[in-house]
Design a protein around this motif. Structure first.
Motif, PDB file in Angstrom:
ATOM      1  N   UNK A  27      -7.166  30.754 -24.861  1.00  6.71           N
ATOM      2  CA  UNK A  27      -8.183  30.454 -25.857  1.00  6.71           C
ATOM      3  C   UNK A  27      -7.700  29.564 -26.991  1.00  6.71           C
ATOM      4  N   UNK A  28      -6.393  29.379 -27.113  1.00  2.51           N
ATOM      5  CA  UNK A  28      -5.835  28.515 -28.163  1.00  2.51           C
ATOM      6  C   UNK A  28      -6.315  27.081 -27.951  1.00  2.51           C
ATOM      7  N   UNK A  29      -6.704  26.428 -29.046  1.00  2.00           N
ATOM      8  CA  UNK A  29      -7.154  25.036 -29.008  1.00  2.00           C
ATOM      9  C   UNK A  29      -6.056  24.153 -29.606  1.00  2.00           C
ATOM     10  N   UNK A  30      -5.685  23.104 -28.859  1.00  2.00           N
ATOM     11  CA  UNK A  30      -4.672  22.135 -29.292  1.00  2.00           C
ATOM     12  C   UNK A  30      -5.339  20.776 -29.500  1.00  2.00           C
ATOM     13  N   UNK A  31      -4.889  20.046 -30.497  1.00  2.00           N
ATOM     14  CA  UNK A  31      -5.369  18.693 -30.741  1.00  2.00           C
ATOM     15  C   UNK A  31      -4.218  17.727 -30.540  1.00  2.00           C
ATOM     16  N   UNK A  32      -4.356  16.855 -29.536  1.00  2.83           N
ATOM     17  CA  UNK A  32      -3.365  15.810 -29.256  1.00  2.83           C
ATOM     18  C   UNK A  32      -3.839  14.521 -29.917  1.00  2.83           C
ATOM     19  N   UNK A  33      -2.996  13.917 -30.763  1.00  2.00           N
ATOM     20  CA  UNK A  33      -3.265  12.591 -31.295  1.00  2.00           C
ATOM     21  C   UNK A  33      -2.480  11.622 -30.417  1.00  2.00           C
ATOM     22  N   UNK A  34      -3.184  10.654 -29.836  1.00  2.00           N
ATOM     23  CA  UNK A  34      -2.572   9.750 -28.863  1.00  2.00           C
ATOM     24  C   UNK A  34      -2.079   8.481 -29.544  1.00  2.00           C
ATOM     25  N   UNK A  35      -0.826   8.130 -29.276  1.00  2.00           N
ATOM     26  CA  UNK A  35      -0.214   6.943 -29.864  1.00  2.00           C
ATOM     27  C   UNK A  35      -0.814   5.663 -29.279  1.00  2.00           C
ATOM     28  N   UNK A  36      -0.984   5.633 -27.981  1.00  2.00           N
ATOM     29  CA  UNK A  36      -1.391   4.396 -27.304  1.00  2.00           C
ATOM     30  C   UNK A  36      -2.792   3.938 -27.708  1.00  2.00           C
TER      31      UNK A  36
END
Length: 127
Positions: A27-36
């Protein structure tokens, strides 16, 4: 639903990973910020099995859902190679109208390997 599995060397595509909600369990939500692309991808931990050392993370917003996928879920199985090395086996399940998505799948594997590299750094620095 298609499934692929292969070993890929990660590229630097993830700029940052943040825990948005949860404690690291299902249930944990992760936010990935993408470099490309400068974009983002939100993912939810949907499976976590400590015995088999397997974790499934489903994309719930942005990223691959904006690129023609209607469902995108990488699953990782961790196994010890030696005292200081861990093998990560990646399997990606996805649904898409477009059958020619192999380059995006390779980029996805790379993105998630970078998550594990950042997690390792975080843990080694006294998390």
């Amino acid at each position: 639903m298609a499934t692929i599995a292969q070993n890929v060397n990660p590229d630097e595509v993830v700029k940052d990973v943040q825990f948005i909600e949860g404690d690291g369990g299902v249930g944990t939500i992760l936010l990935f910020t993408l470099r490309s692309s400068g974009g983002f991808q939100k993912e939810r931990i949907s499976e976590l099995d400590a015995v088999s050392r397997e974790i499934g993370i489903e994309v719930v917003e942005g990223g691959y859902l904006n690129r023609g996928f209607s469902y995108f879920k990488p699953t990782f199985r961790l196994s010890a190679k030696s005292e200081h090395q861990i093998l990560v086996n990646v399997k990606i399940r996805y649904e898409s109208e477009n059958e020619e998505m192999s380059e995006q799948i390779k980029a996805a594997e790379s993105t998630h390997f970078n998550f594990f590299k950042k997690l390792e750094k975080y843990l080694l620095n006294g998390a």
